[in-house]
Design a protein around this motif. Structure first.
Motif, PDB file in Angstrom:
ATOM      1  N   LEU A   1      50.399 -51.564  -8.508  1.00 35.52           N
ATOM      2  CA  LEU A   1      50.587 -50.103  -8.441  1.00 35.52           C
ATOM      3  C   LEU A   1      51.073 -49.679  -7.048  1.00 35.52           C
ATOM      4  CD1 LEU A   1      49.094 -50.156 -11.168  1.00 35.52           C
ATOM      5  CD2 LEU A   1      47.844 -48.144 -10.415  1.00 35.52           C
TER       6      LEU A   1
ATOM      7  N   LEU B   1      54.582 -47.490  -5.037  1.00 37.50           N
ATOM      8  CA  LEU B   1      54.346 -46.241  -4.293  1.00 37.50           C
ATOM      9  C   LEU B   1      55.338 -46.105  -3.137  1.00 37.50           C
ATOM     10  CD1 LEU B   1      52.119 -43.998  -4.386  1.00 37.50           C
ATOM     11  CD2 LEU B   1      50.989 -45.253  -2.547  1.00 37.50           C
TER      12      LEU B   1
ATOM     13  N   VAL C   1      47.009 -43.803  -6.667  1.00 30.53           N
ATOM     14  CA  VAL C   1      46.733 -45.123  -7.247  1.00 30.53           C
ATOM     15  C   VAL C   1      45.313 -45.146  -7.804  1.00 30.53           C
ATOM     16  CG1 VAL C   1      46.431 -47.580  -6.688  1.00 30.53           C
ATOM     17  CG2 VAL C   1      48.443 -46.341  -5.858  1.00 30.53           C
TER      18      VAL C   1
ATOM     19  N   ARG D   1      51.778 -48.056 -13.284  1.00 29.46           N
ATOM     20  CA  ARG D   1      52.755 -48.343 -12.228  1.00 29.46           C
ATOM     21  C   ARG D   1      54.000 -47.456 -12.364  1.00 29.46           C
ATOM     22  NH1 ARG D   1      55.542 -54.122 -11.778  1.00 29.46           N
ATOM     23  NH2 ARG D   1      56.467 -53.249 -13.662  1.00 29.46           N
TER      24      ARG D   1
ATOM     25  N   VAL E   1      53.236 -43.981 -10.886  1.00 30.61           N
ATOM     26  CA  VAL E   1      52.880 -43.875  -9.472  1.00 30.61           C
ATOM     27  C   VAL E   1      53.885 -43.020  -8.679  1.00 30.61           C
ATOM     28  CG1 VAL E   1      53.180 -45.381  -7.458  1.00 30.61           C
ATOM     29  CG2 VAL E   1      51.344 -45.817  -9.027  1.00 30.61           C
TER      30      VAL E   1
END
Ligand SMILES: Nc1ncnc2c1ncn2[C@@H]1O[C@H](COP(=O)(O)OP(=O)(O)OP(=O)(O)O)[C@@H](O)[C@H]1O
Length: 297
Positions: free
Chosen positions: A105, A109, A118, A150, A153
């Protein structure tokens, strides 16, 4: 000015085993709408998503998202995928095997962003207790939750999902459809999902487009496209005749004649004895359950 958020016009020559197949797609999507794309294998569904994501460049085309011009072949303009703010979820999860759930994840970002998202997404996808595991220590449903988290994110404006739940069993699929709908309500993204499952289309989609041989042959609401009947509870009923049926990944892949068109259905294994070529059927898709039911007359 169009009212749509996403406008796609592309022409591309698909290289198929039978030679070149011209792909020609025009579609528009309003903000926060959910469009399901369906159609036979090799029709061009994945290729269309890859064009929208910027992973492929068509021979000619124009893609506009809001006030951003993502592609204009007449001006040799194509915005790179990283700048299109799209979340992508594939059937095979496509996680980094050497990274833990949390690291997968964090990888998505953008630098300098608040890491609290997250934590929030791990909680929302019920993955907090698994944050330190590697993907190979997770079930298929858990891996797909990681892939969903994910994709979210970066707070994408557009989510593209390519048969995301096809490898999951019915209960897990229902659970993740539910999760996806909740995320959609919270994050307000627009979404295109490729799926073969009519139940999934009814539950998730505002619009459905059927692609065959690189072209959209039919588009409308799921009811317009498939259903003969919609009950007062919002449940859907479809009638059909089985053409063929194979078992794949603990599910039935049924090709059937529905409303005089050949359709692909994904059904639970326990309907196998009924899905015999030549049999007619009535299926009931309750809106409050993933479990499709066969109505016996
Ligand atoms: N970059 C490309 N350029 C030209 N043709 C391509 C390209 N990528 C895939 N194709 C061809 O386009 C056709 C459609 O492929 P695509 O993966 O989009 O089908 P699909 O509808 O997603 O099928 P499935 O349901 O099996 O995933 C295939 O014959 C494939 O070989």
């Amino acid at each position: 000015m169009s009212d749509s958020l996403l406008d796609v016009h592309i022409k591309h020559s698909l290289q198929t085993v039978h030679g070149v197949m011209p792909m020609e797609i025009a579609l528009s999507l309003a903000k926060e709408q959910i469009l399901a794309i369906t159609g036979p294998s090799g029709a061009g569904k994945t290729t269309l998503l890859r064009h929208i994501a910027g992973l492929l460049t068509p021979e000619t085309g124009k893609i506009v998202f809001g006030n951003e011009l993502w592609l204009d072949s007449s001006k040799q303009k194509s915005v790179v995928p990283q700048l299109r703010n799209i979340g992508f979820v594939f059937q095979d999860y496509a996680l980094f095997p050497h990274l833990t759930v949390e690291e997968n994840l964090l990888f998505g970002l953008p630098k300098g962003s608040d890491r609290s998202i997250v934590e929030d997404l791990l909680t929302a996808t019920e993955l907090s207790n698994l944050a330190n595991r590697k993907p190979n220590q997770l079930s298929g449903g858990q891996q797909q939750r990681v892939a969903l988290a994910r994709a979210l994110v970066r707070k994408p404006d557009l989510m593209l999902l390519d048969e995301p739940f096809a490898a999951l069993d019915y209960d897990m699929r229902y659970h993740l459809q539910d999760m996806l709908l909740k995320f959609h309500q919270q994050h307000h993204f627009t979404m295109i999902i490729v799926t073969h499952d009519i139940g999934e289309i009814f539950r998730l989609a505002d619009q459905v487009a059927i692609i065959e041989n690189g072209k959209i042959i039919r588009q409308g609401t799921p009811t317009e496209v498939y259903a003969k009947d919609q009950s007062q509870t919002g449940d859907f009923v479809i009638f059909g005749e089985v053409l063929s049926c194979v078992i794949q990944a603990d599910q039935l892949l049924v090709s059937a004649l529905v409303e005089n068109k050949v359709r692909q259905l994904t059904l639970p294994l326990d309907l196998a004895s009924e899905m015999i070529p030549g049999n007619t059927f009535t299926l009931h898709y309750p809106m409050d359950s993933a479990r499709v039911m066969l109505i016996r007359h």
